[in-house]
Design a protein around this motif. Structure first.
Motif, PDB file in Angstrom:
ATOM      1  N   GLN A 316       0.821  -1.210   0.000  1.00  0.00           N
ATOM      2  CA  GLN A 316       0.000   0.000   0.000  1.00  0.00           C
ATOM      3  C   GLN A 316       0.855   1.261   0.000  1.00  0.00           C
ATOM      4  O   GLN A 316       0.551   2.236  -0.700  1.00  0.00           O
ATOM      5  CB  GLN A 316      -0.924   0.007   1.218  1.00  0.00           C
ATOM      6  CG  GLN A 316      -1.970   1.108   1.183  1.00  0.00           C
ATOM      7  CD  GLN A 316      -2.980   0.902   0.075  1.00  0.00           C
ATOM      8  OE1 GLN A 316      -3.794  -0.007   0.110  1.00  0.00           O
ATOM      9  NE2 GLN A 316      -2.928   1.759  -0.952  1.00  0.00           N
ATOM     10  N   ASN A 317       1.940   1.263   0.773  1.00  0.00           N
ATOM     11  CA  ASN A 317       2.828   2.431   0.784  1.00  0.00           C
ATOM     12  C   ASN A 317       3.393   2.710  -0.603  1.00  0.00           C
ATOM     13  O   ASN A 317       3.459   3.859  -1.054  1.00  0.00           O
ATOM     14  CB  ASN A 317       3.978   2.205   1.769  1.00  0.00           C
ATOM     15  CG  ASN A 317       3.547   2.330   3.218  1.00  0.00           C
ATOM     16  OD1 ASN A 317       2.529   2.946   3.529  1.00  0.00           O
ATOM     17  ND2 ASN A 317       4.329   1.743   4.112  1.00  0.00           N
ATOM     18  N   ALA A 324       1.029   9.239  -6.001  1.00  0.00           N
ATOM     19  CA  ALA A 324       1.357  10.623  -5.621  1.00  0.00           C
ATOM     20  C   ALA A 324       2.219  11.305  -6.667  1.00  0.00           C
ATOM     21  O   ALA A 324       2.058  12.512  -6.920  1.00  0.00           O
ATOM     22  CB  ALA A 324       2.065  10.640  -4.270  1.00  0.00           C
ATOM     23  N   ILE A 325       3.135  10.557  -7.304  1.00  0.00           N
ATOM     24  CA  ILE A 325       4.016  11.205  -8.279  1.00  0.00           C
ATOM     25  C   ILE A 325       3.463  11.139  -9.699  1.00  0.00           C
ATOM     26  O   ILE A 325       4.138  11.550 -10.636  1.00  0.00           O
ATOM     27  CB  ILE A 325       5.446  10.636  -8.230  1.00  0.00           C
ATOM     28  CG1 ILE A 325       5.494   9.220  -8.785  1.00  0.00           C
ATOM     29  CG2 ILE A 325       6.015  10.687  -6.827  1.00  0.00           C
ATOM     30  CD1 ILE A 325       6.913   8.757  -9.055  1.00  0.00           C
ATOM     31  N   GLY A 326       2.234  10.594  -9.838  1.00  0.00           N
ATOM     32  CA  GLY A 326       1.589  10.708 -11.137  1.00  0.00           C
ATOM     33  C   GLY A 326       1.324   9.431 -11.900  1.00  0.00           C
ATOM     34  O   GLY A 326       0.863   9.486 -13.045  1.00  0.00           O
ATOM     35  N   VAL A 327       1.598   8.248 -11.312  1.00  0.00           N
ATOM     36  CA  VAL A 327       1.261   6.989 -11.973  1.00  0.00           C
ATOM     37  C   VAL A 327      -0.217   6.725 -11.700  1.00  0.00           C
ATOM     38  O   VAL A 327      -0.602   6.417 -10.571  1.00  0.00           O
ATOM     39  CB  VAL A 327       2.123   5.817 -11.461  1.00  0.00           C
ATOM     40  CG1 VAL A 327       1.770   4.540 -12.215  1.00  0.00           C
ATOM     41  CG2 VAL A 327       3.602   6.141 -11.613  1.00  0.00           C
ATOM     42  N   ALA A 450      12.545  15.519  -3.460  1.00  0.00           N
ATOM     43  CA  ALA A 450      11.405  15.779  -4.342  1.00  0.00           C
ATOM     44  C   ALA A 450      10.304  14.752  -4.111  1.00  0.00           C
ATOM     45  O   ALA A 450       9.112  15.096  -4.078  1.00  0.00           O
ATOM     46  CB  ALA A 450      11.856  15.769  -5.796  1.00  0.00           C
ATOM     47  N   LEU A 451      10.688  13.474  -3.970  1.00  0.00           N
ATOM     48  CA  LEU A 451       9.705  12.439  -3.672  1.00  0.00           C
ATOM     49  C   LEU A 451       8.967  12.762  -2.376  1.00  0.00           C
ATOM     50  O   LEU A 451       7.724  12.671  -2.310  1.00  0.00           O
ATOM     51  CB  LEU A 451      10.390  11.086  -3.541  1.00  0.00           C
ATOM     52  CG  LEU A 451      10.861  10.378  -4.808  1.00  0.00           C
ATOM     53  CD1 LEU A 451      11.706   9.165  -4.439  1.00  0.00           C
ATOM     54  CD2 LEU A 451       9.674   9.944  -5.665  1.00  0.00           C
ATOM     55  N   ALA A 452       9.731  13.104  -1.346  1.00  0.00           N
ATOM     56  CA  ALA A 452       9.120  13.407  -0.052  1.00  0.00           C
ATOM     57  C   ALA A 452       8.184  14.606  -0.144  1.00  0.00           C
ATOM     58  O   ALA A 452       7.082  14.613   0.423  1.00  0.00           O
ATOM     59  CB  ALA A 452      10.210  13.654   0.988  1.00  0.00           C
ATOM     60  N   HIS A 457       2.651  16.679   0.090  1.00  0.00           N
ATOM     61  CA  HIS A 457       1.544  17.531  -0.348  1.00  0.00           C
ATOM     62  C   HIS A 457       0.361  16.696  -0.841  1.00  0.00           C
ATOM     63  O   HIS A 457      -0.792  17.085  -0.654  1.00  0.00           O
ATOM     64  CB  HIS A 457       2.024  18.502  -1.429  1.00  0.00           C
ATOM     65  CG  HIS A 457       2.869  19.613  -0.892  1.00  0.00           C
ATOM     66  ND1 HIS A 457       2.346  20.713  -0.258  1.00  0.00           N
ATOM     67  CD2 HIS A 457       4.214  19.793  -0.885  1.00  0.00           C
ATOM     68  CE1 HIS A 457       3.317  21.533   0.108  1.00  0.00           C
ATOM     69  NE2 HIS A 457       4.471  20.992  -0.260  1.00  0.00           N
ATOM     70  N   TRP A 458       0.654  15.550  -1.470  1.00  0.00           N
ATOM     71  CA  TRP A 458      -0.430  14.658  -1.902  1.00  0.00           C
ATOM     72  C   TRP A 458      -1.172  14.089  -0.703  1.00  0.00           C
ATOM     73  O   TRP A 458      -2.401  14.025  -0.686  1.00  0.00           O
ATOM     74  CB  TRP A 458       0.168  13.542  -2.754  1.00  0.00           C
ATOM     75  CG  TRP A 458      -0.813  12.485  -3.181  1.00  0.00           C
ATOM     76  CD1 TRP A 458      -1.657  12.518  -4.252  1.00  0.00           C
ATOM     77  CD2 TRP A 458      -1.035  11.216  -2.539  1.00  0.00           C
ATOM     78  NE1 TRP A 458      -2.386  11.354  -4.322  1.00  0.00           N
ATOM     79  CE2 TRP A 458      -2.033  10.538  -3.288  1.00  0.00           C
ATOM     80  CE3 TRP A 458      -0.491  10.592  -1.410  1.00  0.00           C
ATOM     81  CZ2 TRP A 458      -2.492   9.272  -2.940  1.00  0.00           C
ATOM     82  CZ3 TRP A 458      -0.946   9.333  -1.067  1.00  0.00           C
ATOM     83  CH2 TRP A 458      -1.926   8.684  -1.824  1.00  0.00           C
TER      84      TRP A 458
END
Length: 468
Positions: A316-317, A324-327, A450-452, A457-458
């Motif tokens: 799930q994580n 969150a990053i767009g997939v 950037a990932l964090a 924000h997501w």
């Protein structure tokens, strides 16, 4: 068998002609730039796709000149030719997609010296002259017939291109207030400053003030203006950083010069830590040459041999991060050594159970399948050969490994053998955690930030459950 054959001096006559055709592609321009070191910004800029992207789609001028050389060396006179001189006049640019016809015609022969003069022209599909000139060559005197050499396949890959797009996306978001835990060396300080300079984070340095300042001075780093929260040692720094999160003074953690277990001990403390209902797990994000997508590998850093409940949260994580990053619909492959469920391999039983949990809504988002061997998770050719029917097989975004050892080996092999660019964060706590390694590059630290930032924000709109 394809053969290449020359025309000797005795065979060549005035008026003899030869030609080749070539369509200009973007990879042609990128490869020419790599070989010639001509990275003129008029033709090349960093792109967001598989390789350098063209600003105007115009070839280097000498690209057409090399095509003339190719005709001389392979057609007329052919193998054994020595190119002595060349004049070129450039009339029009060559654009991506243009079909160029390259012609040479013999206009002079000197039998005594063996030298031949040829007129050379390159024209486009409209019949317009692109390049014209004259070549002088030494013609071969003996017949040569050879098998055409097989050229190696090439794949252009600008390192970390997808990560560049992620960083650009993250720049549009508010910087993430981040506690840097025990940044008492040049690597952790430099990584934090680089992430700050890229607009990813606002660093708060947590640790022994004297050591932090000494490390900055020794490395020549300017930390003036940064908040420093004093803590006597690494254990205390981890505890103070966690407390800053509780106080709302930090929205993420970044590991400095301390052991991962020191930081996680504070994060997972049952009374003062950052636990949620979710198991903490680590996700590697990998930009792998030859792959048309970012690959996520989990868990390769925290959970040694996860049971079913832990594996559910690990999956799930990873799904949450990918979304969150767009997939839009992450494809999740649960890895094992085989595709069939068998009691002899516990990882296949766990994979089957996870798939059923996803079917029942206990895991949400994406598509999940397994067990799948590594090749069948990422290779459409392997899937076709084995006749596997699956929405995930051959196209997986997320690779879920059965234990930490296999996950760590897969991630490290992709990084060190396949040349993958890497980043990673730990998820499942109240805030994302950047568990940077001493071997991480500055770019890896920036992309991890950037990932964090994007995930933080997501998730603000989708908070994880908190214990109790």
């Amino acid at each position: 068998m394809d053969l290449i054959e020359n025309r000797t001096l005795d065979e060549i006559k005035i008026g003899d002609r030869a030609e080749i055709q070539r369509v200009l592609t973007q990879p042609d321009i990128a490869l020419f730039a790599m070989v010639s070191a001509d990275i003129n910004p008029a033709t090349l800029v960093d792109g967001e796709e598989e390789g350098p992207e063209l600003t105007q789609g115009i070839a280097h001028g000498m690209w057409a000149g090399t095509l003339i050389s190719a005709v001389l060396a392979t057609r007329l006179p052919g193998p054994g030719t020595v190119h002595l001189g060349q004049t070129l006049t450039f009339h029009r640019p060559v654009n991506v997609g243009d079909r160029i016809v390259v012609r040479v015609e013999v206009t002079g022969i000197d039998k005594a010296t063996g030298q031949i003069t040829l007129d050379c022209t390159c024209v486009n599909a409209e019949g317009e002259t692109i390049v014209s000139g004259q070549a002088k060559v030494q013609a071969p005197r003996t017949k040569i017939r050879r098998r055409i050499a097989r050229m190696p396949a090439s794949h252009l890959k600008a390192p970390g291109v997808r990560f560049g797009a992620l960083v650009e996306r993250a720049r549009a978001l508010d910087p993430l207030l981040t506690a840097i835990v025990h940044p008492c060396d040049a690597l952790s300080l430099g990584g934090a400053l680089a992430a700050r300079d890229e607009g990813m984070i606002v660093p708060v340095l947590v640790g022994p003030t004297a050591k932090i300042m000494a490390a900055a001075e020794q490395a020549g780093l300017d930390i003036s203006g940064l908040e420093i929260v004093d803590a006597p040692h690494s254990h205390a720094a981890a505890e103070v950083a966690v407390a800053l999160v509780h106080e709302g003074r930090a929205g993420a953690l970044m590991k400095g010069k301390l052991h991962t277990d020191e930081l996680l001990m504070a994060v997972l403390d049952k009374t003062k830590g950052l636990r949620t209902e979710r198991r903490l797990s680590h996700v590697f994000a990998l930009d792998v040459p030859g792959q048309n997508r970012t690959l996520f590998v989990t868990d390769a850093a925290i959970n040694i041999s996860p049971d079913l409940e832990a594996l559910k949260d690990i999956v799930q994580n990873a799904i949450d991060l990918a979304i969150a990053i767009g997939v839009e619909v992450p494809l999740v492959a649960l890895l094992s050594a085989v595709e069939t469920v068998t009691g002899k391999l516990p990882s296949t039983l766990l994979a089957a159970a996870i798939c059923k949990m996803h079917d029942r809504g206990q895991i949400t988002g994406g598509k999940v399948d397994g067990p799948l061997a590594f090749d069948n998770a990422i290779s459409p050719a392997a899937v076709a050969a084995k006749g596997i029917v699956s929405d995930v097989a051959g196209h997986a975004d997320i690779l879920v490994t059965p234990n930490l050892e296999s996950g760590n080996m897969i991630a490290k092999q992709l990084i060190h053998l396949a040349g993958a660019s890497s980043a990673g964060i730990a998820l499942g706590a109240r805030v994302p955690i950047m568990l940077t390694s001493r071997s991480d590059t500055v770019d890896a630290r920036i992309v991890s930030a950037a990932l964090a930032k994007v995930f933080y924000h997501w998730r603000r709109l989708r908070p994880l459950g908190l214990p109790g």
